[in-house]
Design a protein around this motif. Structure first.
Motif, PDB file in Angstrom:
ATOM      1  N   GLN A 226      -4.218  -1.682  14.031  1.00 20.90           N
ATOM      2  CA  GLN A 226      -4.869  -2.360  12.914  1.00 20.90           C
ATOM      3  C   GLN A 226      -6.238  -1.759  12.619  1.00 20.90           C
ATOM      4  OE1 GLN A 226      -3.711  -6.479  14.603  1.00 20.90           O
ATOM      5  NE2 GLN A 226      -3.724  -6.803  12.381  1.00 20.90           N
ATOM      6  N   ASP A 227      -6.494  -0.624  13.224  1.00 23.52           N
ATOM      7  CA  ASP A 227      -7.724   0.109  12.960  1.00 23.52           C
ATOM      8  C   ASP A 227      -7.768   0.518  11.481  1.00 23.52           C
ATOM      9  OD1 ASP A 227     -10.019   1.732  14.480  1.00 23.52           O
ATOM     10  OD2 ASP A 227      -9.188   3.015  12.906  1.00 23.52           O
ATOM     11  N   PRO A 228      -8.920   0.393  10.827  1.00 24.64           N
ATOM     12  CA  PRO A 228      -9.026   0.746   9.404  1.00 24.64           C
ATOM     13  C   PRO A 228      -8.543   2.152   9.076  1.00 24.64           C
ATOM     14  CG  PRO A 228     -10.991  -0.410  10.126  1.00 24.64           C
ATOM     15  CD  PRO A 228     -10.176  -0.164  11.350  1.00 24.64           C
ATOM     16  N   ALA A 229      -8.781   3.111   9.972  1.00 20.11           N
ATOM     17  CA  ALA A 229      -8.358   4.486   9.702  1.00 20.11           C
ATOM     18  C   ALA A 229      -6.844   4.591   9.653  1.00 20.11           C
ATOM     19  CB  ALA A 229      -8.917   5.429  10.768  1.00 20.11           C
ATOM     20  N   PHE A 230      -6.148   3.872  10.531  1.00 18.49           N
ATOM     21  CA  PHE A 230      -4.689   3.914  10.529  1.00 18.49           C
ATOM     22  C   PHE A 230      -4.131   3.238   9.275  1.00 18.49           C
ATOM     23  CE2 PHE A 230      -0.412   2.454  11.611  1.00 18.49           C
ATOM     24  CZ  PHE A 230       0.147   3.632  12.110  1.00 18.49           C
ATOM     25  N   ILE A 231      -4.687   2.087   8.914  1.00 13.75           N
ATOM     26  CA  ILE A 231      -4.229   1.387   7.700  1.00 13.75           C
ATOM     27  C   ILE A 231      -4.475   2.242   6.464  1.00 13.75           C
ATOM     28  CG2 ILE A 231      -4.610  -0.627   6.228  1.00 13.75           C
ATOM     29  CD1 ILE A 231      -5.188  -2.226   8.779  1.00 13.75           C
ATOM     30  N   ALA A 232      -5.621   2.917   6.413  1.00 14.12           N
ATOM     31  CA  ALA A 232      -5.921   3.795   5.267  1.00 14.12           C
ATOM     32  C   ALA A 232      -4.917   4.939   5.188  1.00 14.12           C
ATOM     33  CB  ALA A 232      -7.342   4.339   5.394  1.00 14.12           C
ATOM     34  N   MET A 233      -4.496   5.453   6.352  1.00 14.76           N
ATOM     35  CA  MET A 233      -3.480   6.513   6.363  1.00 14.76           C
ATOM     36  C   MET A 233      -2.168   5.998   5.784  1.00 14.76           C
ATOM     37  SD  MET A 233      -0.508   7.554   8.044  1.00 14.76           S
ATOM     38  CE  MET A 233      -0.548   6.605   9.558  1.00 14.76           C
ATOM     39  N   VAL A 234      -1.778   4.774   6.154  1.00 17.34           N
ATOM     40  CA  VAL A 234      -0.531   4.201   5.627  1.00 17.34           C
ATOM     41  C   VAL A 234      -0.630   4.021   4.116  1.00 17.34           C
ATOM     42  CG1 VAL A 234       1.113   2.298   5.805  1.00 17.34           C
ATOM     43  CG2 VAL A 234      -0.116   3.047   7.841  1.00 17.34           C
ATOM     44  N   GLU A 235      -1.796   3.645   3.636  1.00 22.01           N
ATOM     45  CA  GLU A 235      -1.994   3.508   2.187  1.00 22.01           C
ATOM     46  C   GLU A 235      -1.807   4.854   1.489  1.00 22.01           C
ATOM     47  OE1 GLU A 235      -5.917   1.883   2.138  1.00 22.01           O
ATOM     48  OE2 GLU A 235      -5.235  -0.199   2.334  1.00 22.01           O
ATOM     49  N   GLN A 236      -2.308   5.911   2.094  1.00 12.29           N
ATOM     50  CA  GLN A 236      -2.135   7.246   1.516  1.00 12.29           C
ATOM     51  C   GLN A 236      -0.669   7.665   1.537  1.00 12.29           C
ATOM     52  OE1 GLN A 236      -4.353   8.299  -0.286  1.00 12.29           O
ATOM     53  NE2 GLN A 236      -6.128   9.205   0.712  1.00 12.29           N
ATOM     54  N   MET A 237       0.030   7.320   2.601  1.00 10.74           N
ATOM     55  CA  MET A 237       1.461   7.637   2.658  1.00 10.74           C
ATOM     56  C   MET A 237       2.208   6.933   1.531  1.00 10.74           C
ATOM     57  SD  MET A 237       4.218   7.131   5.763  1.00 10.74           S
ATOM     58  CE  MET A 237       4.596   5.446   5.308  1.00 10.74           C
ATOM     59  N   LYS A 238       1.889   5.669   1.310  1.00 11.25           N
ATOM     60  CA  LYS A 238       2.507   4.923   0.221  1.00 11.25           C
ATOM     61  C   LYS A 238       2.199   5.565  -1.132  1.00 11.25           C
ATOM     62  CE  LYS A 238       4.182   1.457  -2.255  1.00 11.25           C
ATOM     63  NZ  LYS A 238       5.644   1.312  -2.492  1.00 11.25           N
ATOM     64  N   SER A 239       0.990   6.089  -1.280  1.00  9.42           N
ATOM     65  CA  SER A 239       0.594   6.701  -2.562  1.00  9.42           C
ATOM     66  C   SER A 239       1.411   7.949  -2.881  1.00  9.42           C
ATOM     67  CB  SER A 239      -0.900   7.053  -2.540  1.00  9.42           C
ATOM     68  OG  SER A 239      -1.165   8.193  -1.732  1.00  9.42           O
ATOM     69  N   LEU A 240       2.050   8.540  -1.879  1.00 10.29           N
ATOM     70  CA  LEU A 240       2.845   9.753  -2.107  1.00 10.29           C
ATOM     71  C   LEU A 240       4.194   9.463  -2.754  1.00 10.29           C
ATOM     72  CD1 LEU A 240       2.190  11.771   1.191  1.00 10.29           C
ATOM     73  CD2 LEU A 240       1.021  11.966  -1.014  1.00 10.29           C
ATOM     74  N   THR A 241       4.581   8.187  -2.838  1.00 10.89           N
ATOM     75  CA  THR A 241       5.894   7.871  -3.399  1.00 10.89           C
ATOM     76  C   THR A 241       6.032   8.336  -4.848  1.00 10.89           C
ATOM     77  OG1 THR A 241       5.131   5.636  -3.981  1.00 10.89           O
ATOM     78  CG2 THR A 241       6.268   5.911  -1.863  1.00 10.89           C
ATOM     79  N   LYS A 242       4.919   8.413  -5.574  1.00  4.30           N
ATOM     80  CA  LYS A 242       5.016   8.857  -6.975  1.00  4.30           C
ATOM     81  C   LYS A 242       5.339  10.341  -7.093  1.00  4.30           C
ATOM     82  CE  LYS A 242      -0.012   8.894  -7.264  1.00  4.30           C
ATOM     83  NZ  LYS A 242      -1.162   8.364  -8.018  1.00  4.30           N
ATOM     84  N   TYR A 243       5.251  11.047  -5.974  1.00  7.55           N
ATOM     85  CA  TYR A 243       5.582  12.473  -5.985  1.00  7.55           C
ATOM     86  C   TYR A 243       6.922  12.758  -5.319  1.00  7.55           C
ATOM     87  CZ  TYR A 243       0.616  12.677  -7.039  1.00  7.55           C
ATOM     88  OH  TYR A 243      -0.627  12.481  -7.609  1.00  7.55           O
ATOM     89  N   MET A 244       7.535  11.726  -4.768  1.00  5.24           N
ATOM     90  CA  MET A 244       8.827  11.877  -4.094  1.00  5.24           C
ATOM     91  C   MET A 244       9.974  11.764  -5.100  1.00  5.24           C
ATOM     92  SD  MET A 244       7.673   9.718  -0.692  1.00  5.24           S
ATOM     93  CE  MET A 244       9.293   9.497   0.017  1.00  5.24           C
ATOM     94  N   PRO A 245      11.196  12.043  -4.727  1.00 10.17           N
ATOM     95  CA  PRO A 245      12.318  11.999  -5.680  1.00 10.17           C
ATOM     96  C   PRO A 245      12.505  10.600  -6.268  1.00 10.17           C
ATOM     97  CG  PRO A 245      12.955  13.105  -3.642  1.00 10.17           C
ATOM     98  CD  PRO A 245      11.624  12.479  -3.378  1.00 10.17           C
TER      99      PRO A 245
END
Length: 424
Positions: A226-245
């Motif tokens: 639940q560290d902020p850095a880990f949650i921020a990474m998950v948010e960035q991963m989610k943001s990549l969906t607009k570039y996925m198929p």
């Protein structure tokens, strides 16, 4: 005349006897009992490679026959466990590492190998760690290969679009935007198979959550998921969906690979184990690799590294002497070199020069910023494993049914149910 006839008759008898004896000997050799070893793998794509290597082994060991069986990787553990539980199973097989190995070792399915293979003392401590059960400290596998997770990219597409390897996260996103504008699928990854999302975070996550420093802190319990850095990474991963198929939640592992080797996408986050397969499917594919960068160009660009495979022996094998001969072959420098040249994998066998292969040399270059593959290396020893928790939570994030914060809490709570450093 009678004397000559008798001599001729005797010569015929002697010749016939010699020929008959030779025939009997050849027949006896042909019918000499062979020890049949069952050998299982989880890589159907490597069947031809292993068939070639098995032929070399059998030529040097004519009294041993090796029968190879390859199972689909996602079904392998279940099939292997069921077979071993029933007292059957293969004599020699590809075994998992870390917690995947410990589960089978602690169940009594694996034969400890140090007494059989003293050469294991020559392997690196990192490689042996992946083959050791933390329960009793015994080594249950001969380390085979390590894997590295990073970004594959299509060099011809990059040249066409005038792109260069990104040095920051913002530059990576700009490359995705350029690919989208050019009509490509910017990132070929999908989310149908949960384990592929563990691979995805292994390839794009460490440079965002803090790499090895975060890994060490979270394993020690100084930080948690639940560290902020880990949650921020998950948010960035989610943001990549607009570039996925399109309909990325339905894109399977095979679909992902197809997107890349069929040149529908210039990018794919994947492991080093894919390189040989890509070349087999598309010999003209011009690709290379890079480490996904962090927010700043001065940040380390990490790649996740893990011990992937061990060759193991069934504790209930009735052919242990023959099985050890085959294990020693699979642990030889010659076999290790073949893993490098034919499968484009980083061998764990000591003394093998892997830098002669350009792709492996590039992998080793990226490993200068290596970090442990987070959930596999650190949290796959007890149930529910960190991997299974993350895979389910990540699919929830990508599908929009969980927020990154909720996913992080789900992972944290699951591991904390048994992991003492999280219970303080």
């Amino acid at each position: 005349m009678k004397k000559h006839t008798l001599i001729s008759f005797l010569l015929v008898l002697v010749t016939a006897s010699l020929l008959f004896g030779a025939g009997v000997q050849e027949q006896a050799e042909a019918q000499a009992p062979q020890t049949v070893l069952e050998f299982w793998t989880w890589r159907p794509e490597d069947v031809d490679f292993y068939a070639k290597q098995i032929a070399l082994f059998e030529a040097a060991n004519p009294t041993i026959k090796v029968v190879q069986t390859a199972h689909k990787n996602t079904e392998y553990n279940t099939i292997l466990s069921a077979s071993l539980s029933g007292g059957a199973g293969p004599d020699v097989f590809q075994g998992r590492a870390y917690g995947g190995l410990a589960t089978f070792a602690d169940s009594g399915f694996l034969e400890p190998l140090e007494a059989w293979m003293p050469e294991l003392k020559n392997y690196s401590a990192t490689a042996v760690l992946g083959a050791t059960s933390p329960t009793d400290g015994k080594v249950y596998g001969s380390p085979a290969v390590s894997q590295t997770v990073f970004m594959y990219y299509n060099k011809d597409m990059y040249k066409e679009m005038g792109l260069s390897i990104p040095k920051t996260w913002a530059e990576l996103i700009a490359n995705f935007e350029a690919a989208k504008k050019a009509g490509y699928i910017p990132l070929g990854n999908g989310a149908k198979d949960g384990w592929c999302l563990e691979t995805m975070v292994g390839g794009m996550g460490p440079s965002l959550y803090g790499g090895t420093a975060f890994f060490n802190d979270v394993v020690a319990g100084k930080k948690n998921f639940q560290d902020p850095a880990f949650i921020a990474m998950v948010e960035q991963m989610k943001s990549l969906t607009k570039y996925m198929p399109d309909m990325y939640m339905g894109i399977s592992y095979e679909d992902m690979r197809s997107n890349f080797f069929n040149e529908l996408s210039p990018h794919l986050i994947a492991g080093s184990y894919e390189a040989a397969y890509f070349k087999t499917q598309n010999p003209e594919l011009n690709f290379d690799i890079f480490a996904v960068p962090g927010p700043k160009a001065t940040d380390p660009a990490y790649v996740s590294v893990y011990a992937d495979m061990n060759f193991a022996m069934n504790a209930k094998s009735k052919n242990k002497d023959a099985a050890v001969k085959f294990l020693k072959f699979l642990s030889s420098k010659e076999f290790g070199k073949a893993m490098v040249t034919d499968l484009k994998m980083v061998t764990s066998v000591p003394g093998v020069d892997a830098t002669s292969d350009p792709f492996i040399a590039r992998v080793l270059e990226l490993q200068k910023n290596a970090t442990p593959y987070l959930f596999l290396v650190g949290f796959r020893y007890q149930q529910p494993t960190g991997s299974s928790l993350w895979q389910a939570a990540a699919q929830g994030v990508m599908a929009g049914t969980l927020t990154p914060a909720q996913a992080a809490k789900q992972v944290q709570d699951g591991i904390a149910s048994y992991y003492k450093p999280f219970q303080k």
